[in-house]
Scaffold this motif. Structure first.
Motif, PDB file in Angstrom:
ATOM      1  N   PRO A   2     -17.147 139.016 133.606  1.00 16.96           N
ATOM      2  CA  PRO A   2     -17.749 139.865 132.571  1.00 16.96           C
ATOM      3  C   PRO A   2     -16.742 140.896 132.058  1.00 16.96           C
ATOM      4  O   PRO A   2     -15.872 141.342 132.796  1.00 16.96           O
ATOM      5  CB  PRO A   2     -18.896 140.566 133.304  1.00 16.96           C
ATOM      6  N   ARG A  20     -15.181 132.880 121.903  1.00 22.09           N
ATOM      7  CA  ARG A  20     -15.756 132.289 123.113  1.00 22.09           C
ATOM      8  C   ARG A  20     -16.411 130.939 122.819  1.00 22.09           C
ATOM      9  O   ARG A  20     -16.119 129.953 123.508  1.00 22.09           O
ATOM     10  CB  ARG A  20     -16.736 133.272 123.763  1.00 22.09           C
ATOM     11  N   ASN A  44     -21.065 123.866 132.633  1.00 21.27           N
ATOM     12  CA  ASN A  44     -21.731 125.149 132.447  1.00 21.27           C
ATOM     13  C   ASN A  44     -23.214 125.052 132.795  1.00 21.27           C
ATOM     14  O   ASN A  44     -23.903 124.124 132.375  1.00 21.27           O
ATOM     15  CB  ASN A  44     -21.557 125.599 130.990  1.00 21.27           C
ATOM     16  N   THR A  58     -16.576 131.207 132.197  1.00 24.03           N
ATOM     17  CA  THR A  58     -15.989 132.411 131.635  1.00 24.03           C
ATOM     18  C   THR A  58     -14.745 131.994 130.864  1.00 24.03           C
ATOM     19  O   THR A  58     -14.232 130.891 131.058  1.00 24.03           O
ATOM     20  CB  THR A  58     -15.599 133.410 132.741  1.00 24.03           C
ATOM     21  N   GLN A  79     -16.286 129.977 137.985  1.00 19.77           N
ATOM     22  CA  GLN A  79     -15.969 131.158 138.786  1.00 19.77           C
ATOM     23  C   GLN A  79     -14.823 130.880 139.765  1.00 19.77           C
ATOM     24  O   GLN A  79     -13.915 131.698 139.937  1.00 19.77           O
ATOM     25  CB  GLN A  79     -17.203 131.622 139.576  1.00 19.77           C
ATOM     26  N   HIS A  82     -11.448 130.635 137.859  1.00 21.50           N
ATOM     27  CA  HIS A  82     -11.055 131.920 137.283  1.00 21.50           C
ATOM     28  C   HIS A  82     -10.603 132.888 138.373  1.00 21.50           C
ATOM     29  O   HIS A  82      -9.537 133.504 138.267  1.00 21.50           O
ATOM     30  CB  HIS A  82     -12.209 132.516 136.483  1.00 21.50           C
TER      31      HIS A  82
END
Length: 112
Positions: A2, A20, A44, A58, A79, A82
């Motif tokens: 975020p 995005r 996703n 993300t 996640q 990243h």
């Protein structure tokens, strides 16, 4: 990850409406993989095939500079990918934060 409120102004106004979505479309709404997991294609909002956690893709900056929003600098990541890609960057940020909290001045040539 975020976007932190203190960094929001560093992102272009069209981040969530154009940039995005463009990167997610390019990636087929799946993780583009990282150096440690190059074949990761976690989808996703689906369970991650390896971790089982719900994937929320993300958009990561390869150079960690939010202002650099060129397509060649951005990756759609799960996640795991990243966090894995950013681990050295996070360690350095943590080191600087702890040093500042302890009252240590930055070393010569080192950014505060």
């Amino acid at each position: 990850m975020p976007i932190r409120p203190e960094n929001r102004a560093r992102y272009p106004a069209n981040w969530s409406t154009e940039i995005r979505p463009r990167i997610l479309t390019r990636a087929g709404n799946c993780c583009e993989g990282s150096s440690d997991y190059p074949d990761c294609r976690a989808a996703n909002y689906e369970p991650h095939p390896d971790t089982g956690s719900r994937v929320v893709l993300t958009i990561g900056h390869l150079d960690h500079v939010p202002e650099n929003c060129g397509d060649d600098n951005l990756r759609a990541w799960c996640q795991r990918c990243h966090l894995n890609y950013d681990k050295a960057h996070h360690a350095e940020t943590r080191r600087r934060t702890r040093a500042a909290a302890a009252g240590q001045a930055p070393l010569f040539g080192e950014a505060a």
